[in-house]
Design a protein around this motif. Structure first.
Motif, PDB file in Angstrom:
ATOM      1  N   LYS A 100       0.597  -2.760   4.636  1.00 27.68           N
ATOM      2  CA  LYS A 100      -0.683  -2.119   4.348  1.00 27.68           C
ATOM      3  C   LYS A 100      -0.559  -1.132   3.178  1.00 27.68           C
ATOM      4  O   LYS A 100      -1.336  -1.178   2.226  1.00 27.68           O
ATOM      5  CB  LYS A 100      -1.154  -1.375   5.599  1.00 27.68           C
ATOM      6  CG  LYS A 100      -2.626  -1.084   5.574  1.00 27.68           C
ATOM      7  CD  LYS A 100      -3.110  -0.575   6.920  1.00 27.68           C
ATOM      8  CE  LYS A 100      -4.348   0.265   6.694  1.00 27.68           C
ATOM      9  NZ  LYS A 100      -4.408   1.440   7.529  1.00 27.68           N
ATOM     10  N   VAL A 101       0.441  -0.268   3.242  1.00 27.42           N
ATOM     11  CA  VAL A 101       0.628   0.720   2.177  1.00 27.42           C
ATOM     12  C   VAL A 101       1.308   0.073   0.975  1.00 27.42           C
ATOM     13  O   VAL A 101       0.933   0.280  -0.171  1.00 27.42           O
ATOM     14  CB  VAL A 101       1.463   1.906   2.698  1.00 27.42           C
ATOM     15  CG1 VAL A 101       1.783   2.889   1.583  1.00 27.42           C
ATOM     16  CG2 VAL A 101       0.708   2.615   3.820  1.00 27.42           C
ATOM     17  N   MET A 102       2.328  -0.714   1.283  1.00 26.53           N
ATOM     18  CA  MET A 102       3.033  -1.476   0.255  1.00 26.53           C
ATOM     19  C   MET A 102       3.714  -2.648   0.955  1.00 26.53           C
ATOM     20  O   MET A 102       3.899  -2.604   2.166  1.00 26.53           O
ATOM     21  CB  MET A 102       4.060  -0.599  -0.467  1.00 26.53           C
ATOM     22  CG  MET A 102       5.122  -0.018   0.454  1.00 26.53           C
ATOM     23  SD  MET A 102       6.295   1.057  -0.374  1.00 26.53           S
ATOM     24  CE  MET A 102       5.499   2.629  -0.257  1.00 26.53           C
ATOM     25  N   ASN A 103       4.082  -3.657   0.170  1.00 23.23           N
ATOM     26  CA  ASN A 103       4.825  -4.758   0.787  1.00 23.23           C
ATOM     27  C   ASN A 103       6.250  -4.316   1.085  1.00 23.23           C
ATOM     28  O   ASN A 103       6.679  -3.251   0.668  1.00 23.23           O
ATOM     29  CB  ASN A 103       4.837  -5.967  -0.135  1.00 23.23           C
ATOM     30  CG  ASN A 103       3.522  -6.734  -0.082  1.00 23.23           C
ATOM     31  OD1 ASN A 103       2.569  -6.293   0.550  1.00 23.23           O
ATOM     32  ND2 ASN A 103       3.481  -7.865  -0.743  1.00 23.23           N
ATOM     33  N   LYS A 104       6.981  -5.181   1.773  1.00 22.17           N
ATOM     34  CA  LYS A 104       8.324  -4.811   2.185  1.00 22.17           C
ATOM     35  C   LYS A 104       9.305  -5.883   1.713  1.00 22.17           C
ATOM     36  O   LYS A 104       9.020  -7.080   1.813  1.00 22.17           O
ATOM     37  CB  LYS A 104       8.335  -4.728   3.711  1.00 22.17           C
ATOM     38  CG  LYS A 104       9.611  -4.161   4.300  1.00 22.17           C
ATOM     39  CD  LYS A 104       9.436  -4.063   5.815  1.00 22.17           C
ATOM     40  CE  LYS A 104      10.660  -3.890   6.619  1.00 22.17           C
ATOM     41  NZ  LYS A 104      11.891  -3.460   6.170  1.00 22.17           N
TER      42      LYS A 104
ATOM     43  N   ASN B 253      -2.754   4.612  -1.426  1.00 19.87           N
ATOM     44  CA  ASN B 253      -2.508   6.046  -1.188  1.00 19.87           C
ATOM     45  C   ASN B 253      -3.035   6.471   0.186  1.00 19.87           C
ATOM     46  O   ASN B 253      -3.540   5.644   0.956  1.00 19.87           O
ATOM     47  CB  ASN B 253      -3.074   6.884  -2.338  1.00 19.87           C
ATOM     48  CG  ASN B 253      -4.600   6.845  -2.394  1.00 19.87           C
ATOM     49  OD1 ASN B 253      -5.261   6.361  -1.483  1.00 19.87           O
ATOM     50  ND2 ASN B 253      -5.163   7.354  -3.479  1.00 19.87           N
ATOM     51  N   LYS B 254      -2.974   7.756   0.484  1.00 22.60           N
ATOM     52  CA  LYS B 254      -3.392   8.285   1.786  1.00 22.60           C
ATOM     53  C   LYS B 254      -4.850   8.012   2.099  1.00 22.60           C
ATOM     54  O   LYS B 254      -5.266   7.995   3.240  1.00 22.60           O
ATOM     55  CB  LYS B 254      -3.167   9.803   1.799  1.00 22.60           C
ATOM     56  CG  LYS B 254      -1.778  10.180   2.203  1.00 22.60           C
ATOM     57  CD  LYS B 254      -1.835  11.496   2.941  1.00 22.60           C
ATOM     58  CE  LYS B 254      -0.571  11.717   3.719  1.00 22.60           C
ATOM     59  NZ  LYS B 254      -0.064  13.073   3.555  1.00 22.60           N
TER      60      LYS B 254
ATOM     61  N   CYS C  77      -2.612   0.744  -7.479  1.00 19.96           N
ATOM     62  CA  CYS C  77      -1.952  -0.068  -8.497  1.00 19.96           C
ATOM     63  C   CYS C  77      -1.604  -1.410  -7.898  1.00 19.96           C
ATOM     64  O   CYS C  77      -0.852  -1.469  -6.936  1.00 19.96           O
ATOM     65  CB  CYS C  77      -0.669   0.643  -8.938  1.00 19.96           C
ATOM     66  SG  CYS C  77       0.207  -0.182 -10.260  1.00 19.96           S
ATOM     67  N   SER C  78      -2.164  -2.481  -8.438  1.00 22.80           N
ATOM     68  CA  SER C  78      -1.801  -3.767  -7.850  1.00 22.80           C
ATOM     69  C   SER C  78      -1.719  -4.865  -8.895  1.00 22.80           C
ATOM     70  O   SER C  78      -2.347  -4.800  -9.939  1.00 22.80           O
ATOM     71  CB  SER C  78      -2.793  -4.147  -6.752  1.00 22.80           C
ATOM     72  OG  SER C  78      -4.100  -4.080  -7.251  1.00 22.80           O
TER      73      SER C  78
ATOM     74  N   PRO D 210      -5.919  12.250 -10.421  1.00 22.39           N
ATOM     75  CA  PRO D 210      -4.619  11.589 -10.346  1.00 22.39           C
ATOM     76  C   PRO D 210      -4.615  10.599  -9.166  1.00 22.39           C
ATOM     77  O   PRO D 210      -5.470  10.703  -8.272  1.00 22.39           O
ATOM     78  CB  PRO D 210      -3.631  12.724 -10.097  1.00 22.39           C
ATOM     79  CG  PRO D 210      -4.393  14.003 -10.196  1.00 22.39           C
ATOM     80  CD  PRO D 210      -5.829  13.708 -10.179  1.00 22.39           C
ATOM     81  N   PRO D 211      -3.656   9.650  -9.166  1.00 20.01           N
ATOM     82  CA  PRO D 211      -3.658   8.578  -8.158  1.00 20.01           C
ATOM     83  C   PRO D 211      -3.724   9.071  -6.704  1.00 20.01           C
ATOM     84  O   PRO D 211      -4.368   8.439  -5.874  1.00 20.01           O
ATOM     85  CB  PRO D 211      -2.346   7.843  -8.407  1.00 20.01           C
ATOM     86  CG  PRO D 211      -1.939   8.181  -9.791  1.00 20.01           C
ATOM     87  CD  PRO D 211      -2.563   9.488 -10.138  1.00 20.01           C
TER      88      PRO D 211
END
Ligand code: HEC
Ligand code: HEC
Ligand code: HEC
Ligand code: HEC
Ligand code: HEC
Length: 376
Positions: free
Chosen positions: A126-130, A177-178, A184-185, A304-305
């Protein structure tokens, strides 16, 4: 079960249960350079070898302003920017005072050779891939079967993620982000065998892959992007011109399988001018960028991001798209139309926010396509 087998299965259970918890160890890049000097040399010029806060001033500048550094004393960026850090767990923990350390050798290994070559799969997150990392320190995964064995390590070839470029997606797919906003994708990507990340960013170039090999070619490890030498990518961004009696159009045929510029810090630019009778007439510059921000005030404003919760504006050229830019100007015979398309690593408006006004690399206009059209 025989005693030996019991030991073996116990060993397997131990190995499996420690993946993800225990510190992983990786062979050093320097070791690989002994037998793969060409690949090592290319790699050293790449952003993968320079992804740390110490080697990449732009990454360093953004981290310097980040609440993760200033309020939380942590470095979540490590997962992708220094994935072989031996103190990963501490770097990811809040308020323990552990932040990147220039004297930590494993952090300076950046996105190490052995890290990529131990990726066996990438999983959606969800936040980033692994990235799934194989536990064996001396077994490396790849696609094409070499003609010989390596005296230093085992090799497993024909690995799917090394064929279709999916191994790039553990880090490049997205980062949320939170506020659950994807800052960014690398969207809309093609993962087939013929036209994936590797086709354009790791083309085959001259030279044997190792000092022990007689092969003529190897996959380029300089990972051309917007940094450094961009010429390898120029053939995927083509400029053309069309004109009528009243006006003219410059088109950019953008053949990348992702949009022009991926990181929200960037800005792409089309600069057009006309030379007529020795004089230069400048057209309005077209700026292509993605602006992210939030609407805490009366109207949406850039942030900012880490504070962004929405896309305010997105004028980038999508994947595989030819985009036309119109100029309300009458061309005449003999005019020379100069068109330049390129990028700024950091949008001019963001330079000040991140104290990068004096950083030449962040500021400069990096041209990917440059054409002069003579009007008949
Ligand atoms: C003692 C020499 C030696 C060292 C050190 C060494 N390699 Fe190799 N490696 C080889 C040889 C030989 C091959 C077989 C292919 C060839 O001839 O180039 C090979 C093949 C590979 C392949 C598979 C390539 C393919 O064609 O599929 C990968 C991946 C690889 N090495 C990664 C590494 C990494 C990462 C390191 C450092 C951690 C490393 N090697 C260190 C000698 C070495
Ligand atoms: C999910 C993986 C991932 C995480 C986590 C991550 N990044 Fe990145 N970062 C990337 C990738 C991939 C790129 C290259 C993107 C590109 O060039 O389009 C990148 C590029 C950057 C750049 C541009 C660098 C340059 O030289 O132009 C900055 C700045 C940056 N990241 C800052 C951060 C900061 C600060 C953090 C932690 C707060 C962070 N990143 C966490 C994957 C990640
Ligand atoms: C960002 C991930 C990544 C990094 C970092 C990386 N590689 Fe690779 N490497 C790949 C991919 C992808 C391929 C191409 C697919 C294949 O042939 O398996 C490849 C191919 C290779 C090959 C086979 C070359 C050929 O074309 O025959 C060798 C050998 C190799 N890498 C060694 C290294 C060494 C040594 C380093 C560090 C100096 C390194 N790699 C860093 C991803 C990476
Ligand atoms: C058909 C060629 C092509 C393919 C396939 C391709 N790219 Fe690109 N890539 C480009 C070009 C051209 C650029 C230069 C920027 C632009 O105009 O898009 C680029 C730029 C980039 C950048 C730098 C962007 C930035 O903002 O700093 C990254 C990172 C990147 N590509 C990663 C990938 C990944 C990961 C894949 C696979 C999912 C991929 N690319 C597939 C052609 C390609
Ligand atoms: C471990 C995470 C990770 C993996 C795996 C990874 N990358 Fe990256 N990549 C990054 C980060 C982080 C950066 C940005 C480093 C910086 O600029 O500070 C980056 C930068 C790049 C750039 C340079 C962008 C520019 O602006 O110049 C290209 C191109 C790229 N990656 C392509 C690839 C390709 C192709 C693959 C798969 C073979 C891949 N990456 C695998 C993390 C990764």
């Amino acid at each position: 079960m025989k005693k030996g087998d019991e030991m073996k299965s116990l060993f397997i259970v131990l190995v499996l249960s420690t993946v993800g918890f225990a510190t992983m160890h990786f062979e050093k890049n320097q070791k690989c350079s002994e037998c793969h000097p060409k690949i090592y040399k290319e790699y050293k010029t790449s952003q993968h070898a320079n992804s740390t806060v110490f080697a990449d001033p732009i990454h360093g500048a953004v981290y310097d302003k980040h609440p993760m550094k200033n309020k939380m004393q942590k470095y979540r960026c490590a997962k992708c920017h220094t994935p072989t850090a031996d103190n990963m767990k501490e770097l990811l923990t809040k308020n323990n005072g552990v932040i990147p350390d220039p004297n930590n050798e494993t952090q300076n290994e950046a996105i190490a050779c052995a890290y990529c070559h131990r990726i066996t799969d990438t999983l959606p997150g969800k936040v980033m891939n692994k990235n799934v990392i194989s536990p064996d320190m001396r077994k490396y995964f790849a696609n094409l079967k070499p003609n010989q064995e390596s005296p230093f390590h085992a090799i497993e070839t024909n690995v799917e993620v090394f064929k279709n470029g999916k191994l790039c997606m553990g880090c490049h797919m997205h980062k949320t982000n939170k506020k659950e906003y994807d800052v960014c994708s690398t969207e809309n990507t093609n993962m087939d065998g013929n036209n994936n990340c590797l086709t354009c960013h790791m083309p085959q170039v001259d030279g044997a892959p190792s000092i022990l090999s007689k092969a003529k070619k190897h996959a380029f490890h300089g990972f051309p992007g917007i940094h450094g030498d961009i010429s390898m990518l120029a053939k995927y961004v083509k400029l053309s011109i069309n004109h009528t009696k009243k006006n003219f159009t410059v088109s950019i045929d953008h053949q990348a399988t992702h949009s022009s510029t991926l990181h929200p810090l960037r800005m792409a630019k089309l600069v057009v001018s006309i030379k007529r009778n020795g004089k230069v007439i400048k057209m309005d510059t077209k700026k292509l960028l993605k602006i992210i921000g939030n609407a805490k005030g009366a109207s949406p404003k850039p942030t900012p991001p880490w504070l962004a919760d929405r896309t305010i504006k997105d004028t980038r050229i999508p994947a595989n798209t030819k985009k036309d830019f119109n100029y309300d100007f009458k061309l005449q015979s003999g005019d020379k139309v100069s068109a330049k398309f390129g990028y700024h690593l950091v949008k001019p408006k963001a330079l000040k926010k991140f104290d990068l006004e004096n950083n030449e690399e962040a500021k400069k206009f990096i041209v990917i396509s440059n054409e002069v059209f003579v009007i008949k």
